[in-house]
Enzyme design. Structure first.
Site, PDB file in Angstrom:
ATOM      1  N   LYS A   4      -4.853   6.199   8.596  1.00  0.00           N
ATOM      2  CA  LYS A   4      -5.882   6.585   7.626  1.00  0.00           C
ATOM      3  C   LYS A   4      -6.766   7.641   8.277  1.00  0.00           C
ATOM      4  CE  LYS A   4      -9.071   4.648   4.249  1.00  0.00           C
ATOM      5  NZ  LYS A   4      -9.703   3.434   3.705  1.00  0.00           N
ATOM      6  N   SER A  11     -12.853  -3.692   1.347  1.00  0.00           N
ATOM      7  CA  SER A  11     -13.049  -3.077   2.655  1.00  0.00           C
ATOM      8  C   SER A  11     -14.528  -2.811   2.890  1.00  0.00           C
ATOM      9  CB  SER A  11     -12.289  -1.752   2.743  1.00  0.00           C
ATOM     10  OG  SER A  11     -10.896  -1.959   2.660  1.00  0.00           O
ATOM     11  N   ARG A  29       0.850  -1.190   0.000  1.00  0.00           N
ATOM     12  CA  ARG A  29       0.000   0.000   0.000  1.00  0.00           C
ATOM     13  C   ARG A  29       0.888   1.244   0.000  1.00  0.00           C
ATOM     14  NH1 ARG A  29      -2.331   3.273   4.227  1.00  0.00           N
ATOM     15  NH2 ARG A  29      -4.407   4.049   3.692  1.00  0.00           N
TER      16      ARG A  29
END
Length: 213
Positions: free
Chosen positions: A137, A108, A39
């Site tokens: 996040k 997700s 990521r």
């Protein structure tokens, strides 16, 4: 490739910078990580493809699959084992059609409404969370807590991995909520010894198994 969600590592460019991406990941795999997601929201596609190919080569023979976060074209170009997308990162059906039936595809999910809308036949697993608020996040949904996690897991038609602020001491509670495993970033990447940090999660799983027996 078998899908073992027990300890799901998500990489972070900044946290991996000190030891290096490949070095951090491989140390974590030696410690017990069972699946790796690459990521990097800021890398170009070309940079991410290069990183993915390096990781794919390093992971060869370990049995640990490499998942790419969000970017379908990167996953295809790098020959990754899978792709993970968020609710706003593309269409699941289109991603499955491009990837083919053998590639891992995860999604997700934060709410029951999102669960009700998904096509389980196109997916292999779900990432449920955040369980806790997390600095990795900033735009995440409201934290679920373990009660909220358990509610989503119970309604999920697919195996689920929990994510969001989880640490080794949360292994038992996460498993009690019904999740197959924990997805972590800083609890492994943000430590001076990723192998030891991963071992702490594996130890928690072993202790939980002993308690159940």
């Amino acid at each position: 490739m078998p899908l073992d969600l027990s300890l799901y590592l998500i990489t972070d460019r900044g946290l991996c910078a000190g030891q290096g991406l490949v070095e951090t990941v491989m140390a974590a795999v030696r410690g017990g990580v069972t699946i790796v997601q690459l990521r990097d929201k800021y890398a170009s596609d070309a940079e991410l493809i290069d990183q993915a190919r390096q990781l794919k080569a390093a992971l060869a023979g370990t049995g640990v699959p490499l998942i790419i976060n969000d970017r379908l074209e990167v996953a295809l170009a790098a020959g990754a084992d899978g792709l993970h997308i968020g609710q706003d990162d593309g269409d699941v059906a289109k991603a499955r059609a491009a990837l083919g039936p053998e590639t891992i595809l995860g999604l997700s999910v934060q709410t029951h409404a999102q669960l009700a809308c998904l096509d389980p036949g196109a997916l292999d697993y779900l990432g449920l969370g955040p369980v806790f608020a997390t600095p990795s996040k900033h735009d995440h949904a409201a934290p679920l807590g373990f009660e909220g996690l358990a509610s989503l897991v119970a309604a999920s038609p697919l195996p689920a991995v929990a994510i969001g602020g989880l640490k080794a001491e949360h292994v038992a509670a996460t498993r009690d909520a019904g999740a197959r495993g924990l997805a972590v970033i800083s609890a492994i990447c943000g430590t001076p010894d990723p192998e030891l940090a991963a071992q702490a999660f594996s130890a928690g799983s072993c202790h939980r198994s002993a308690d159940v027996q």
